[in-house]
Design an enzyme around this catalytic site. Structure first.
Site, short mmCIF file in Angstrom:
data_model
loop_
_atom_site.label_atom_id
_atom_site.label_comp_id
_atom_site.label_asym_id
_atom_site.label_seq_id
_atom_site.Cartn_x
_atom_site.Cartn_y
_atom_site.Cartn_z
CD GLU A 271 42.13 58.62 62.01
OE1 GLU A 271 41.60 57.85 62.82
OE2 GLU A 271 41.57 59.04 60.97
CB SER B 120 26.29 38.17 8.56
OG SER B 120 24.94 37.93 8.26
#
Lengths: 369, 684
Positions: free
Chosen positions: B92, B382
């Protein structure tokens, strides 16, 4: 001196390399080199920014997060403060009813088993037995699983959960609001006279008659009738009338003592043991000293005020029984004055009130009898 | 004037011009500096405050931490692998230790590339600038933002040490899959602490912040591996490692933590927890309050539930004819996106406490966060019949041996069209006992019962059991016409499993504030809402559904423990349900499409609850109850068993393969074999 254009290259060079331009060049060059080498500009700007840091706004993602955190902490703190306040109130509470009053629909209270036991023991027996049998409570306590007690307000009144250490309810106790009201009646004096309370309407005696009958009974029976005389002794005013409830609840019968002060009438409840109370009822009825209302006892249906105002049924009989007079004839035959005479009695008492002292006057009454 | 003189003159003019321009720029810069200074954000002091926000921690039922919300899991530099620190610096900002917030040479180089090389944009943000951006600024790229970011970076450099800056940086950078900060990342990807990372692992992680999604090693391993090599080359170039070390690290096989453990296990469950917390405490408290939340989630059970749904739905895809996803073939993936796939939901509840053990709201949380288990209302079909039968038993005092006639039924409805329900197979079978009617899920008999019982009674039973959705008191409720959520069905059937005692379902056991003070705790208290004897009758009938009825596939798939349940399939096969339970665990499974589309196999045959939902239920329950001893449903004292003829309902002395065992309550009788069979309920 005005500027003149150099005329030849030599002059140009002389001017370019004169002290001032060279110094300026060196200065600029040095500044650039030093900046590259020592970052003086960053340092200077950094120092300035550090010095002005506090004057700048707290803006940006991290500060917003901080503000949200503050809001979060305040929200949680408020909840905690409320809970602590409840906890303090619960800790201070001397009775179950005080706790019930302090609770809201969404806020319950947690008690230790010992605290709950203490509150339970303070309940009048009639009420305590309606909530849970002391033997069952003892059994639960002995099993060692009962870890905490949680109380919350819900239908039908107050719900008590006896919890184990995994927060599972071992036993749920329901205290209906009618029972809470009844509890309150025991804790405080009731406003008004005995006639305001239906269960006391049928057996009202003058205090003279009651205490005369009481004094004639053996000491052990007296203690059964008024197990906690301290409550009566601590009252101000004079006992005007005494009434015995129509109901037997778990072997206890309520006795209402109507106190009169200069300004008001109050009823104080005591629960007497059934066997002892029967003795005084017999004594009172034999002596014919009642100022019974005009209604006949045997015509009355027993009322269970603890069971949400519904009349007792046969199925409830093991818990609540109506009191049948042992000798109804004696009650009806000698059942004192009609209600009109009650008014007379009241008027006499009104006259007597003029010299009422704030002290309890049981002895004077007894002496008068 | 000679040419030389002209050149000198021009150069001098240029010099002075540049000098003036630089001077003007400096003045303008200074003015601008003071203008933007008032908007520049204040830097917190100390810098570590940025990682002080306590995270809300979510724990499983077994006190294993399963999620952090907000906050950071900060570690000091001393507890971070040196390999990682070096890798971050090398990748970085390799001049991090020497600059004062700005890397001027790199900035000039980046400026040159950006301005003069077409199509290339190069960034030159130092670690400090990145920290400044992450802490204070939005991700919108503007020149003003860049200048502010730079000024704040300069201030941070002036005020704090390099180690303080680096520590703040590595504790807040995102690595993907929900990991913020190196400690979380190390745990998520490798299941170890940041201190334990080796060179290869550190290099992989150091490469992720550049593009957490792009380099996600679970999804794009090769990309991530290439990025790791870039990081290793930077480490080599900056002298942190030797060539041999770099090569060895590049060759090393990375032992990534299994994806299922690294990703959020129980995401649907955790979403439900977060939603509930937000409702109770507000979003600020949840995301910034540092709560400690103990849930009922059991990660292993949840993982089994997710696996069962995934497996069941994959099987279903094949039945439907949807091609299986091929990770290598882009075309197949596109095809798969085009083909709408059925979704599923599963909810599992401990019947004895109401504790929710698992919630699966769809086939893949990362594809769709819509939680079908608790947000989706569907018709239960059902699956609603047990409420009807209970209501009939309770109100009409019927029993499982009561004979009914399966025949065409038409129910007149005032002011509306007559209702004529049909059976699933469109056929009628004549007389049969009620137990058989439920086992075979006979619609006409359920319709006759609801007519006699009254729909309001059915609604009342469902409500007592814990169904919260609005239920219409209409006859068609018998066949599940009112929509309910899978969560409600599981909760309601748990009441049957628990002998009629209802436990309120819950997913949060307790909540504490950051200081350990209790904000709430759940009390496990049951409420008797159904009659135990009637409940047992219904449960016994539902056992027959599992043993010999529409859910018998449960047994063929190898589930042997005592269990009861009811399947459900709605018109046009829009929904397939199965809710089944053992005495200790109740699980509901729903399968269907999000939009109204029938579940049909490739041969256009409709797919029922027994075919779509029962296998998922069985896969899950086989794992979730593995090792549990067989336990029968609690039998009330006031019932008795009788063997009856399934057609006549009359008692049979010598039970055979055709007889049916029924449960009778105290006082209920069945007809004796020498008597004529009769229907106990008159029907139209």
């Amino acid at each position: 001196m005005s500027w003149s254009k150099p005329k030849n290259i030599t002059e140009w060079l002389r001017r370019v390399f004169s002290v001032r331009p060279v110094m300026l060049f060196i200065f600029i060059f040095a500044a650039l080199v030093l900046e590259l080498r020592f970052d003086w500009m960053e340092k200077a700007v950094g120092s300035y920014l550090v010095s002005t840091n506090d004057m700048r706004p707290q803006s940006g993602a991290i500060w917003e997060k901080g503000q949200q955190m503050t809001v979060a902490r305040k929200t949680l703190e408020k909840i905690i403060i409320n809970r602590e306040a409840y906890r303090r109130e619960v800790k201070k509470a001397e009775t179950l009813n005080e706790i019930a009053r302090s609770l809201t629909e969404d806020q319950g209270a947690m008690l230790s088993p010992d605290k709950f036991k203490r509150l339970y023991l303070k309940l009048p027996n009639t009420i305590a037995l309606k909530i849970i049998s002391p033997f069952e409570l003892l059994d639960l306590y002995n099993q060692g699983e009962w870890d905490r007690t949680y109380l919350n307000k819900a239908e039908p009144g107050l719900i008590v959960h006896l919890l184990n250490d995994e927060n599972r309810s071992l036993r749920m106790l329901e205290i209906p609001s009618t029972l809470l009201t009844h509890m309150e009646q025991f804790e405080t004096e009731l406003e008004g006279s005995l006639e305001n309370y239906p269960r006391f309407e049928n057996r009202i005696y003058s205090s003279i008659s009651f205490f005369t009958a009481l004094s004639a009974l053996p000491e052990s029976i007296k203690q059964g009738i008024i197990p906690k005389p301290e409550k009566l002794l601590s009252m101000h005013g004079r006992i005007q009338r005494v009434s015995i409830s129509d109901e037997v609840i778990y072997g206890f019968i309520e006795i209402g003592f109507e106190f009169v002060t200069v300004t008001e009438k109050k009823v104080v409840l005591i629960e007497g043991e059934e066997w002892a109370v029967w003795d005084i009822i017999n004594a009172l009825e034999r002596g014919g000293k009642t100022i019974q209302t005009e209604k006949k006892v045997e015509e009355k249906q027993p009322i269970d005020i603890l069971s949400t105002g519904e009349e007792s049924t046969g199925e409830d009989s093991e818990k609540t029984e109506g009191i049948d007079s042992p000798d109804p004839n004696s009650m009806t035959g000698e059942a004192g004055e009609p209600i009109e005479e009650m008014e007379d009695t009241d008027s006499i008492i009104e006259e007597d009130l003029e010299d009422v002292t704030p002290e309890i006057s049981i002895e004077r009454e007894e002496g008068g009898a | 004037m000679s040419i030389t003189m002209k050149i000198i003159q021009k150069l001098l003019a240029l010099f002075y011009f540049l000098l003036c321009a630089a001077g003007i720029c400096a003045l303008l810069g200074a003015a601008y500096f003071f203008i933007i200074l008032k908007d520049l954000p204040q830097v917190p002091d100390p810098l570590s405050r940025i990682i002080e926000t306590p995270p809300t921690e979510i724990y499983s039922a077994s006190q294993e931490r399963i999620m952090l919300i907000g906050g950071r899991e900060a570690v000091p530099l001393t507890l971070v692998s040196e390999h990682f620190i070096n890798a971050v610096i090398a990748t970085e900002d390799h001049r991090f230790r020497t600059h004062h917030g700005v890397d001027k040479l790199r900035t000039l180089k980046a400026l040159y590339i950006t301005l003069f090389i077409k199509g290339k944009v190069q960034g030159a943000s130092t670690i400090t600038q990145q920290l400044s951006k992450n802490l204070f600024f939005s991700f919108r790229q503007t020149y003003i933002r860049k200048i502010k970011e730079l000024l704040v970076a300069i201030q941070i450099e002036k005020k704090y040490t390099k180690d303080e800056i680096l520590e703040a940086y590595i504790n807040q950078i995102p690595f993907g899959v929900g990991a913020h900060g190196i400690e979380q990342a190390a745990k998520k990807f490798f299941g170890k602490s940041a201190l334990e990372l080796n060179l290869a692992e550190a290099a992989l992680l150091a490469g992720l912040p550049k593009g957490p999604a792009r380099y996600n090693p679970y999804l794009h391993f090769e990309r991530a591996k290439n990025r790791q090599k870039v990081v290793l080359s930077r480490l080599l170039a900056t002298g942190y490692i030797t060539k041999e070390e770099s090569d060895a690290a590049a060759r090393e096989e990375l032992q990534l933590r299994p994806k299922s453990l690294a990703s959020r296990t129980g995401s649907y469950f955790l979403d439900a927890v977060i939603r509930e917390l937000e409702d109770r405490y507000g979003p600020e408290a949840v995301y910034h309050g540092g709560l400690k939340v103990t849930t009922t989630l059991e990660p292993q059970i949840q993982a089994w539930a997710e696996d069962a749904v995934e497996k069941g739905l994959s099987d279903l895809d094949k039945v439907i004819g949807i091609k299986e996803a091929n990770k290598e073939t882009t075309d197949n993936k596109k095809d798969l996106k085009k083909a709408e796939r059925p979704q599923g939901a599963l909810v599992s509840i401990d019947t004895n406490s109401g504790a929710v053990k698992a919630i699966v709201g769809g086939r893949n949380y990362f594809e769709t966060e819509y939680n079908r288990a608790i947000q989706s209302s569907r018709r239960p079909g059902s699956g609603f019949k047990p409420f009807v039968y209970y209501a009939a038993f309770e109100k009409l005092n019927l029993n499982p041996a009561t004979v009914m006639i399966d025949k065409p039924v038409t129910i007149k409805i005032k002011g509306a069209k007559n209702w004529s329900p049909k059976n699933f197979g469109k056929k009628n079978s004549g007389p049969m006992i009620i137990k058989t009617a439920l086992t075979k899920s006979v619609n006409t008999i359920a319709a006759q019962l609801v007519e006699k019982t009254d729909p309001k009674a059915v609604v009342s039973v469902a409500k007592r059991c814990g169904v919260k959705s609005r239920l219409k008191p209409v006859y068609s409720i018998a066949l599940g016409a009112s929509e309910v959520k899978p969560f409600e069905m599981a909760s309601a059937f748990a009441t049957f499993a628990n002998g009629g005692v209802r436990h309120k379902p819950f997913i949060i056991k307790s909540v504490e504030d950051p200081f350990g003070r209790i904000l709430e705790e759940h009390l496990v208290a049951g409420e008797k809402v159904l009659d135990p004897a009637i409940t047992y009758q219904v449960v016994n009938m539902m056992q027959a559904v599992v043993d010999a009825g529409t859910a018998r596939r449960v047994r063929s798939l190898g589930f042997v423990l005592p269990a009861a349940g009811k399947t459900g399939t709605t018109d046009d096969y829009f929904d397939a349900w199965f809710t089944g339970f053992t005495p200790s665990l109740c699980t509901t499974v729903w399968v269907g499409y999000d939009r109204k589309k029938g579940l049909r196999a490739s041969n256009r045959v409709g797919i029922t609850g027994g075919r779509a939902a029962v296998p998922i239920w069985s896969y899950f329950m086989l794992k979730a109850t593995d090792g549990d001893p067989p336990r029968e449903f609690t039998r009330p004292s006031n019932i008795e068993f009788k063997n009856v003829d399934p057609l006549t309902g009359c008692e049979v002395d010598d039970p055979n393969g055709k007889t049916v065992q029924v449960v009778l309550r105290k006082g209920q009788t069945v007809c004796q074999k020498d008597k004529q069979p009769k229907t106990n309920v008159n029907t139209q």
